[in-house]
Design a protein around this motif. Sequence first.
Motif, PDB file in Angstrom:
ATOM      1  N   PRO A 255     -11.767   3.120 -12.914  1.00 34.81           N
ATOM      2  CA  PRO A 255     -12.409   2.947 -11.741  1.00 34.81           C
ATOM      3  C   PRO A 255     -13.581   4.182 -11.626  1.00 34.81           C
ATOM      4  CG  PRO A 255     -10.012   3.342 -11.171  1.00 34.81           C
ATOM      5  CD  PRO A 255     -10.322   3.120 -12.745  1.00 34.81           C
TER       6      PRO A 255
ATOM      7  N   PRO B 145     -11.975   5.318  -7.309  1.00 33.92           N
ATOM      8  CA  PRO B 145     -10.577   4.956  -6.937  1.00 33.92           C
ATOM      9  C   PRO B 145     -10.282   5.302  -5.524  1.00 33.92           C
ATOM     10  CG  PRO B 145     -10.428   6.767  -8.379  1.00 33.92           C
ATOM     11  CD  PRO B 145     -11.716   6.611  -8.387  1.00 33.92           C
TER      12      PRO B 145
ATOM     13  N   ASP C 114      -1.126  -4.001  -3.059  1.00 40.15           N
ATOM     14  CA  ASP C 114      -1.789  -3.559  -2.300  1.00 40.15           C
ATOM     15  C   ASP C 114      -1.747  -3.436  -0.708  1.00 40.15           C
ATOM     16  OD1 ASP C 114      -3.256  -3.097  -4.498  1.00 40.15           O
ATOM     17  OD2 ASP C 114      -4.053  -4.943  -4.616  1.00 40.15           O
TER      18      ASP C 114
ATOM     19  N   ARG D 249       0.536   1.950  -0.948  1.00 40.29           N
ATOM     20  CA  ARG D 249      -0.542   0.914  -1.629  1.00 40.29           C
ATOM     21  C   ARG D 249      -0.478   1.363  -3.075  1.00 40.29           C
ATOM     22  NH1 ARG D 249      -6.236   1.737   1.089  1.00 40.29           N
ATOM     23  NH2 ARG D 249      -6.474   0.377  -0.798  1.00 40.29           N
ATOM     24  N   ARG D 250      -0.773   0.193  -3.717  1.00 38.65           N
ATOM     25  CA  ARG D 250      -0.842   0.527  -5.451  1.00 38.65           C
ATOM     26  C   ARG D 250      -2.044   1.188  -5.566  1.00 38.65           C
ATOM     27  NH1 ARG D 250      -1.255  -4.569  -9.550  1.00 38.65           N
ATOM     28  NH2 ARG D 250      -0.621  -3.388 -11.396  1.00 38.65           N
TER      29      ARG D 250
ATOM     30  N   HIS E 117      -5.146   2.924  -7.923  1.00 39.10           N
ATOM     31  CA  HIS E 117      -5.924   2.284  -8.767  1.00 39.10           C
ATOM     32  C   HIS E 117      -6.103   3.077 -10.207  1.00 39.10           C
ATOM     33  CE1 HIS E 117      -7.779   0.976  -4.835  1.00 39.10           C
ATOM     34  NE2 HIS E 117      -7.126   0.114  -4.921  1.00 39.10           N
ATOM     35  N   LEU E 118      -5.496   4.047 -10.122  1.00 37.76           N
ATOM     36  CA  LEU E 118      -5.679   5.093 -11.257  1.00 37.76           C
ATOM     37  C   LEU E 118      -4.240   5.801 -11.351  1.00 37.76           C
ATOM     38  CD1 LEU E 118      -7.240   6.021 -14.007  1.00 37.76           C
ATOM     39  CD2 LEU E 118      -8.296   7.636 -12.262  1.00 37.76           C
TER      40      LEU E 118
ATOM     41  N   ILE F 162      -2.302  -0.650 -14.502  1.00 40.33           N
ATOM     42  CA  ILE F 162      -3.227   0.269 -14.027  1.00 40.33           C
ATOM     43  C   ILE F 162      -3.812   1.246 -14.981  1.00 40.33           C
ATOM     44  CG2 ILE F 162      -3.156   2.134 -12.124  1.00 40.33           C
ATOM     45  CD1 ILE F 162      -0.976   0.960 -10.817  1.00 40.33           C
TER      46      ILE F 162
END
Length: 544
Positions: free
Chosen positions: A165, A168, A225, A230-231, A233-234, A264
């Motif tokens: 991403p 992120p 999320d 929170r999950r 992004h990287l 991920i």
Amino acid sequence: MIGTERVDLEPGKRPNRAMSEFFPESTGSQPKGNVAEYTVSEISGALKRAVEDQFGHVRVRGEISGYRGPHSSGHAYFSLKDDRARLEAVVWKGTMSRLKFRPEEGMEVIATGKLTTYPGSSKYQIVIDSLEPAGAGALMALLEERKRRLAAEGLFDRERKRALPFMPLVLGVITSPTGAVIRDILHRIKDRFPLHVVVWPVRVQGETSGAEVTTAVQGFNALTDDGPIRRPHLLIVARGGGSLEDLWGFNDEALARAVAASDIPVISAVGHETDWTLVDYAADLRAPTPTGAAEFAVPVKAELEATLANLAARLRGCMSRHTDRKRQELRAAARALPSPDQLLALPRRHFDEVTSRLSRALIVSTERKRARLEAIRLSPATLDRKMTETRRIIDRDMARAYAALRAVLRERRGRFDRTLPRLSPQPLLRRQKQAGEQVAALERRLDQATIMRLERLRGRVTQAERLLSTLSHQSILERGFVLVTDAQGDLLKRAAEVTPHAALSLRFADGAVGAIATDGTPRPKPQPKPGAKPKDPGTQGSLF
């Protein structure tokens, strides 16, 4: 080589020095020609003490065989073998947790410990205190074999790797929370693009490092999320440099599979630039250092702001130039277009012509409608003729209905008379009864049809009479109006049609009286004669 000392217990011979030391009371206690007697426990204990005293600290090199992982108690049991012999080995739970790498089937190792015996099965074994690979060549051979097998499964294919991403919002870091690696990553991210960082603490060296990193990768993928955490992004899997043995946990097969299956994107930053592990091959991107991983993970905020400002300026300039160009094109097109008066001249003329034709057409249509209405004279005589014609049609239809009924009855009666001689009394009676019922039904239907027809005609006559009464001039005369006709009987509708001294006929609701027209000047009211009695106002006098 491991040294051994033979214990001679053959019949007729005395124990050697080792046995005499452990069993002094047995020396010379038996007759010279008899064999000494020992219990099994005495023999086992003597052997155990002899082996442990002689081999209290040894280093044994061999290949691991029969390894199935730690037992439920935490101990590990396996064998060390070479091409000619086999030695049982045990690693206690406390020692197992201190090993730098996990033993595997077929691995050549150097085990350090002491030899002992296990009296329960008459075996001797080595209790391992430390375990290390037999050499870098063995580890590299094992690593190459794993790499080849995982590559054959497609875990390292470029098609499986995902793009990182660009920006992120949440970054997950899997590393030791106390080392310099996490501080370097956080410092680099803070300088480039501050964002939310979630650290999953793990051991990056030792027996359990591979399993802990595997659990961390799977745990990050299990987050949502909208959860309390929170999950990311990287993900960044990071560790400092070290030897092959120090980095061996990152060559774990389960860890490589977990990284390859991660939803991920993962950046691997294990060791220095020259250090390669299976995680580097399975990750979506390999960074030479943890600091380089942080640089790959986030862009430079200042550069983004400068780029954004430059793009905004270019966008404004482009929009301004585009607006100017469109404005010039609009002006050029406006000069080529005719004026509004020119555009509307023809439609306006057409509208005027249509308006004039419309007014004339309305006048002509009104005259035609008036002429058609005047041609239709709705009078009592016309209604009388209509009612007479309707009665005539009704009488004709009734006569036709009665004639048709009589014809049907005659036909049925004739048919009955013709078939009567051929019938027996009983069927004849039945048929006669049925025919009588049919005739009765027809008569009832005739009566009902006649009554319904007469009711409809009576209703129509009643409506016509009501309409005649409504449209008749007699009802108008009843309200006090007078019908004025001249001597020839023509109807006079206006005062201009009346000539002075003309004879007129005034028709009231109860009769008609004659009158003479005057010039329209009102006559003075006659004065009553003296002595004459006034007339009764209730009696009607002359009109003039």
